[in-house]
Design a protein around this motif. Sequence first.
Motif, PDB file in Angstrom:
ATOM      1  N   LEU A 124      11.358  -2.651   0.657  1.00  0.00           N
ATOM      2  CA  LEU A 124      10.781  -2.403  -0.664  1.00  0.00           C
ATOM      3  C   LEU A 124       9.576  -3.296  -0.946  1.00  0.00           C
ATOM      4  CD1 LEU A 124      13.529  -1.957  -3.388  1.00  0.00           C
ATOM      5  CD2 LEU A 124      11.628  -0.452  -2.897  1.00  0.00           C
ATOM      6  N   LEU A 125       9.514  -4.444  -0.290  1.00  0.00           N
ATOM      7  CA  LEU A 125       8.390  -5.352  -0.538  1.00  0.00           C
ATOM      8  C   LEU A 125       7.074  -4.780  -0.031  1.00  0.00           C
ATOM      9  CD1 LEU A 125       9.965  -8.798   0.375  1.00  0.00           C
ATOM     10  CD2 LEU A 125       9.662  -7.792  -1.879  1.00  0.00           C
ATOM     11  N   TYR A 126       7.155  -3.835   0.923  1.00  0.00           N
ATOM     12  CA  TYR A 126       5.911  -3.329   1.489  1.00  0.00           C
ATOM     13  C   TYR A 126       5.755  -1.817   1.358  1.00  0.00           C
ATOM     14  CZ  TYR A 126       5.284  -7.879   3.725  1.00  0.00           C
ATOM     15  OH  TYR A 126       5.116  -9.214   3.975  1.00  0.00           O
ATOM     16  N   TYR A 127       6.863  -1.110   1.142  1.00  0.00           N
ATOM     17  CA  TYR A 127       6.784   0.349   1.117  1.00  0.00           C
ATOM     18  C   TYR A 127       6.112   0.836  -0.165  1.00  0.00           C
ATOM     19  CZ  TYR A 127       8.320   5.206   0.806  1.00  0.00           C
ATOM     20  OH  TYR A 127       8.359   6.564   0.679  1.00  0.00           O
ATOM     21  N   ARG A 128       5.297   1.894  -0.051  1.00  0.00           N
ATOM     22  CA  ARG A 128       4.695   2.488  -1.245  1.00  0.00           C
ATOM     23  C   ARG A 128       5.074   3.954  -1.324  1.00  0.00           C
ATOM     24  NH1 ARG A 128      -1.537   0.482  -1.015  1.00  0.00           N
ATOM     25  NH2 ARG A 128      -1.130  -1.529  -0.045  1.00  0.00           N
ATOM     26  N   PRO A 129       5.810   4.360  -2.365  1.00  0.00           N
ATOM     27  CA  PRO A 129       6.142   5.774  -2.500  1.00  0.00           C
ATOM     28  C   PRO A 129       4.928   6.545  -2.995  1.00  0.00           C
ATOM     29  CG  PRO A 129       6.987   4.562  -4.370  1.00  0.00           C
ATOM     30  CD  PRO A 129       6.343   3.549  -3.473  1.00  0.00           C
ATOM     31  N   GLY A 130       4.786   7.789  -2.581  1.00  0.00           N
ATOM     32  CA  GLY A 130       3.618   8.561  -2.987  1.00  0.00           C
ATOM     33  C   GLY A 130       3.026   9.206  -1.757  1.00  0.00           C
ATOM     34  N   ALA A 131       2.713  10.507  -1.865  1.00  0.00           N
ATOM     35  CA  ALA A 131       2.303  11.263  -0.682  1.00  0.00           C
ATOM     36  C   ALA A 131       1.096  10.644   0.009  1.00  0.00           C
ATOM     37  CB  ALA A 131       1.995  12.707  -1.082  1.00  0.00           C
ATOM     38  N   ASN A 132       0.223   9.991  -0.757  1.00  0.00           N
ATOM     39  CA  ASN A 132      -0.991   9.430  -0.160  1.00  0.00           C
ATOM     40  C   ASN A 132      -0.744   8.172   0.634  1.00  0.00           C
ATOM     41  OD1 ASN A 132      -2.949  11.212  -0.725  1.00  0.00           O
ATOM     42  ND2 ASN A 132      -3.704  10.176  -2.542  1.00  0.00           N
ATOM     43  N   GLU A 133       0.323   7.459   0.308  1.00  0.00           N
ATOM     44  CA  GLU A 133       0.459   6.113   0.867  1.00  0.00           C
ATOM     45  C   GLU A 133       1.724   5.876   1.655  1.00  0.00           C
ATOM     46  OE1 GLU A 133      -1.638   3.089  -1.977  1.00  0.00           O
ATOM     47  OE2 GLU A 133      -0.085   4.141  -3.098  1.00  0.00           O
ATOM     48  N   ALA A 134       2.732   6.736   1.471  1.00  0.00           N
ATOM     49  CA  ALA A 134       4.043   6.432   2.052  1.00  0.00           C
ATOM     50  C   ALA A 134       3.965   6.254   3.560  1.00  0.00           C
ATOM     51  CB  ALA A 134       5.045   7.531   1.701  1.00  0.00           C
ATOM     52  N   PHE A 135       3.405   7.249   4.229  1.00  0.00           N
ATOM     53  CA  PHE A 135       3.350   7.194   5.683  1.00  0.00           C
ATOM     54  C   PHE A 135       2.576   5.966   6.143  1.00  0.00           C
ATOM     55  CE2 PHE A 135       3.594   8.950   9.854  1.00  0.00           C
ATOM     56  CZ  PHE A 135       2.418   8.613  10.479  1.00  0.00           C
ATOM     57  N   PRO A 153       9.578   8.167   4.788  1.00  0.00           N
ATOM     58  CA  PRO A 153       8.382   7.913   5.607  1.00  0.00           C
ATOM     59  C   PRO A 153       7.349   9.027   5.524  1.00  0.00           C
ATOM     60  CG  PRO A 153      10.392   7.641   6.892  1.00  0.00           C
ATOM     61  CD  PRO A 153      10.781   8.291   5.622  1.00  0.00           C
ATOM     62  N   TRP A 154       7.711  10.150   4.937  1.00  0.00           N
ATOM     63  CA  TRP A 154       6.756  11.254   4.715  1.00  0.00           C
ATOM     64  C   TRP A 154       6.106  11.689   6.023  1.00  0.00           C
ATOM     65  CZ3 TRP A 154       6.846  14.286   0.755  1.00  0.00           C
ATOM     66  CH2 TRP A 154       5.771  15.102   0.426  1.00  0.00           C
ATOM     67  N   ASN A 155       6.936  11.897   7.066  1.00  0.00           N
ATOM     68  CA  ASN A 155       6.376  12.469   8.287  1.00  0.00           C
ATOM     69  C   ASN A 155       6.767  13.944   8.391  1.00  0.00           C
ATOM     70  OD1 ASN A 155       9.058  12.469   9.227  1.00  0.00           O
ATOM     71  ND2 ASN A 155       8.776  10.506  10.252  1.00  0.00           N
ATOM     72  N   THR A 156       6.176  14.617   9.375  1.00  0.00           N
ATOM     73  CA  THR A 156       6.302  16.069   9.483  1.00  0.00           C
ATOM     74  C   THR A 156       7.753  16.516   9.572  1.00  0.00           C
ATOM     75  OG1 THR A 156       4.252  16.018  10.731  1.00  0.00           O
ATOM     76  CG2 THR A 156       5.491  18.078  10.745  1.00  0.00           C
ATOM     77  N   GLY A 161       6.422   9.175  13.859  1.00  0.00           N
ATOM     78  CA  GLY A 161       6.096  10.584  13.691  1.00  0.00           C
ATOM     79  C   GLY A 161       4.655  10.748  13.251  1.00  0.00           C
ATOM     80  N   THR A 162       4.302  11.964  12.804  1.00  0.00           N
ATOM     81  CA  THR A 162       2.951  12.238  12.306  1.00  0.00           C
ATOM     82  C   THR A 162       3.032  12.499  10.808  1.00  0.00           C
ATOM     83  OG1 THR A 162       3.253  14.546  12.847  1.00  0.00           O
ATOM     84  CG2 THR A 162       2.023  13.218  14.420  1.00  0.00           C
ATOM     85  N   LYS A 163       1.969  12.182  10.108  1.00  0.00           N
ATOM     86  CA  LYS A 163       1.988  12.310   8.651  1.00  0.00           C
ATOM     87  C   LYS A 163       2.202  13.767   8.254  1.00  0.00           C
ATOM     88  CE  LYS A 163      -0.553  11.184   4.519  1.00  0.00           C
ATOM     89  NZ  LYS A 163      -1.529  10.356   3.892  1.00  0.00           N
ATOM     90  N   LEU A 167      -3.493  -1.185   5.282  1.00  0.00           N
ATOM     91  CA  LEU A 167      -3.801  -0.515   6.549  1.00  0.00           C
ATOM     92  C   LEU A 167      -5.054   0.322   6.400  1.00  0.00           C
ATOM     93  CD1 LEU A 167      -2.628  -0.260   9.376  1.00  0.00           C
ATOM     94  CD2 LEU A 167      -1.612   1.856   8.693  1.00  0.00           C
ATOM     95  N   GLY A 168      -5.464   0.525   5.181  1.00  0.00           N
ATOM     96  CA  GLY A 168      -6.702   1.280   4.972  1.00  0.00           C
ATOM     97  C   GLY A 168      -6.533   2.764   5.123  1.00  0.00           C
ATOM     98  N   GLY A 169      -5.322   3.232   5.035  1.00  0.00           N
ATOM     99  CA  GLY A 169      -5.135   4.672   5.180  1.00  0.00           C
ATOM    100  C   GLY A 169      -5.673   5.414   3.986  1.00  0.00           C
ATOM    101  N   ASP A 170      -5.616   4.730   2.861  1.00  0.00           N
ATOM    102  CA  ASP A 170      -5.986   5.443   1.654  1.00  0.00           C
ATOM    103  C   ASP A 170      -7.361   5.026   1.140  1.00  0.00           C
ATOM    104  OD1 ASP A 170      -4.853   5.942  -1.622  1.00  0.00           O
ATOM    105  OD2 ASP A 170      -4.953   7.422  -0.025  1.00  0.00           O
ATOM    106  N   GLU A 171      -7.701   3.790   1.392  1.00  0.00           N
ATOM    107  CA  GLU A 171      -8.939   3.290   0.816  1.00  0.00           C
ATOM    108  C   GLU A 171      -9.507   2.242   1.760  1.00  0.00           C
ATOM    109  OE1 GLU A 171      -9.309   2.600  -3.747  1.00  0.00           O
ATOM    110  OE2 GLU A 171      -9.213   0.668  -2.707  1.00  0.00           O
ATOM    111  N   VAL A 172     -10.788   2.287   1.952  1.00  0.00           N
ATOM    112  CA  VAL A 172     -11.394   1.378   2.921  1.00  0.00           C
ATOM    113  C   VAL A 172     -12.746   0.917   2.395  1.00  0.00           C
ATOM    114  CG1 VAL A 172     -12.779   1.646   5.019  1.00  0.00           C
ATOM    115  CG2 VAL A 172     -10.345   1.976   5.132  1.00  0.00           C
TER     116      VAL A 172
END
Lengths: 361, 422, 153
Positions: free
Chosen positions: A59-70, A143-146, A268-270, C48-53
């Motif tokens: 939880l200290l590093y994970y970000r929920p949300g389709a743009n950032e989770a993976f 993890p929002w992978n395929t 996996g892949t996003k 990691l810069g996946g979203d913003e760089v």
Amino acid sequence: MSLFTGVQAWLDERFHWAELIGPLKKKTVPIHKLSYWYFLGGITLFLFFIQVGTGILLLLYYRPGANEAFESVQYIMTRVQFGWLIRSIHSWAANLMIFTAFAHMFSVIFLRAYRKPRELTWLSGMILLFLAMGFGFSGYLLPWNTLAFFATKVGTEITGRVPVIGHSMMVFLRGGEEVTGATLTRFFGFHVAVLPGLTALFVLIHLGLVQYFGMSVPPGLESRWKASPGEARQMKFFPNFLLRELMAWYIALGVLGALAAILPWELGTKADPFAAAPAGIRPEWYFMFMFQTLKEIPAKLWFMDGEVVGILVFGFAGFLWLLLPFFDRLGRGRGRRLIMGAGLFALSYIIALTIYGYMAK
Amino acid sequence: MDTWRNNGFLRALFVLLVVSASAGKVFAQVQNTCLDCHGALDPPLQVTEQQFSTDVHSQKGLTCASCHGGDPAKADMDAMSKAAGFRGKIQRSQIPELCGHCHSDGAFMRNYNPSLQTDQLSQYKTSVHGKLFAKGDTKVAVCIDCHGVHGLRPARDTRSKVHPLNIAQTCAHCHADASYMKGYRIPTDQFAQYSTSVHHDALAVRGDLSAPTCTTCHGNHGAAPPGVDSVQNVCSKCHVFQDQMYEKSTHKAAFQSAGLPGCVVCHSNHGITHPTDAKLGTGPQATCMQCHKPGDVCDQARVEMLTGLTRLDEAFKNAHNVLGLAETSGMEVSQARLDEDQAGDALTKARVTIHSFRQDLVDHDIKEGLQIASKTLQTAQNALAERDYRRKGLGLALVFILMSVVGLFLYIRQLEGHAPKV
Amino acid sequence: MGLSEAARIQPARRRLVELLLGGGVLSSIAAFVYPVLRYLIPPPVPDLGGDEVVASKVADMKPSSSKVFRFGTRPALLLMTAEGEYRALSAVCTHLSCTVQYRNDLHQVWCACHNGLYDLTGRNVSGPPPRPLETFQVHVRGDEIVVSRKREA
């Protein structure tokens, strides 16, 4: 006076510590050929603690949300020191925990520990099993992978097929009509708040009931020991059984570490909601037997949709399973045989369908 | 017969019968009574309503009479009246002029599709087909052979005979037919060869509509093989870098003065297969050695270039394998994969530079590529080292765990006086 | 087991057991705590810069110029048009995935592999590319140019 006894005296002056832990010190565990099965519940609890611990760290590093989770999981796996270890342990322990939970349940059936007066222990345990599977289903998407995206899509789709309330259930789970970032947010909420809260509550209830009734002994042995009490063998929980449990927990920890280091969990892949589903989508192994069953049922059974029939049968079977202990006293011995038979059937069915599900692709 | 012609009642009856027999007609706006009879006839006179409704001309409001003449409003044989200009079957020798009558008329075509070209007929006259046609040969392709007739679809339509995906088949209809092409003294293996090519693979298999088909290089209406001097221009439309390098190379002058067709000399025209480094070798695919002599200065340069490319290829493959090993061991290597793509790009660049036929330039690209490949290899080896570090860490942790378990075991034994039994 | 029995076990053996157990437990706890402590320390790269760089500094970009930078795991192109507007596009050609480049002479984005051309909004205008290039959002933050993925609705 050593530190240990000093602390005890301090606690006793304020909380009547000696009185509180008195009964615990007297707690015993019956010893017989099948006592090894007693470890399973404890190992499941241990794995749950591991999950809470590694989960909080994630939880200290994970970000929920389709743009950032993976990307955040990728970050944990590649940039955070020992992030790969924490994450892989979390994923492996999840699977191990569900496995031991199932094993614990089946051992309770075959050792007939569900009998009166332990009906509520069984009920609370079953609820815990469902909560564990809910943890697995919600956590798998995070993890929002395929693979996870499409497995969730299929899984919630099946939920939607339940008659009458299915659609509402599906919309509730998905946070909308389709699986989107909203689903991810919702599953995250379930996974880190709702389910842990409920599980904590039911774990306390379950453990409390186990403490209250003590460990169950298989019925044949029970009557023998009642007849000649001298034959009964008991082991003190503190420290003897606890030390053995510690051994088991240490071994489990070793296995987890080895799995995490040698067979790390895949990234996996996003997920791309607009891409076509890849071939071979399937749920996690603990849902496989249900999934495969639904696939095997023909499309139409008499006038009803085959899949709906399958879902209803599973729902009804689950309901009956909850009430298992109450069938025990049916007729003379008939209820017991029924339950043993049902247990054997369920175990074989689950194993067979799971294996079949993996081979039939 | 007199009764028939003169009996108005009979004719009216006939009209009624025919009209009621063709229920389901769709021609609300334009009357096209020809199809009433011709839809029921046998081939070759058969043209059904369903067929003609797919024709782009019909969809724009043209009728049979637009090409064949006659009166499409009349209901019977009167429709085929000479007075109304009925021409009957159009002879092959008349077709180009007939189509060109509208399609070369800019003002007329503007009413229907302002951006459609109107030079098809004039282009056709410059083509091999057109020139032979002008000499009276009617076996050659005319408009309807490629575009179809009566069910003609625009080229954009995937069902059209001249849609890019279908063009090769359309040309092959004649050009692959050895008996039909007898007497023209050109090969008939073009389609067979093209089917083995990378272009065919891109177009027909991968669906890449930008890949060349027959008309891309030969032209469509003005179809003719590009002249020996023009081959390079044709290929350079897409293969820009190769063209730029070849232009400045020794081979350009040499091939030009020898009257050789540029790119085709090494790559062939129709059966353009994926080029491999073996072209630089001495085996069955050897291209350079078809002209050059073993031991001469060009042969030596060839050997150098081939050696360099092989070295880069192996370095790339090596890095790729180690990376794969790291990945299957569970290491996260997406960043390294990105670097690896660059190494692959460097290899492609080196191979393109061959077209300069200058060993020093190829060498330069190979050196750059080797740097990238070694960087990728380094990253991959780091990943493997990390994997080993993790396993060592695991080993250590397992030792401690084992110590604890054994310690617990012994402690229990000590406590209870016997080995732990549950 | 009574105390007298316990006393009969050689002190050395008992010491060994205590050492093994104590040492094992302590060292295994250390083996767990060490990674967790290291985990808690934030890595030097916070993103990691996946979203913003951060693609570039404002000072480094001139009109009609470009810069290739890494965005997530793929290359991307930052442009400054002649009018001074910033554009950010994916640098992966939609034809066969070669890396595209900005051509100042054409004021277009060009792919060297098969002569594909895109305009400065990423639209494919000529040659083989079947689709436009993916576009990203650009903001200027202080003296940095930040490129980010378009937000999902």
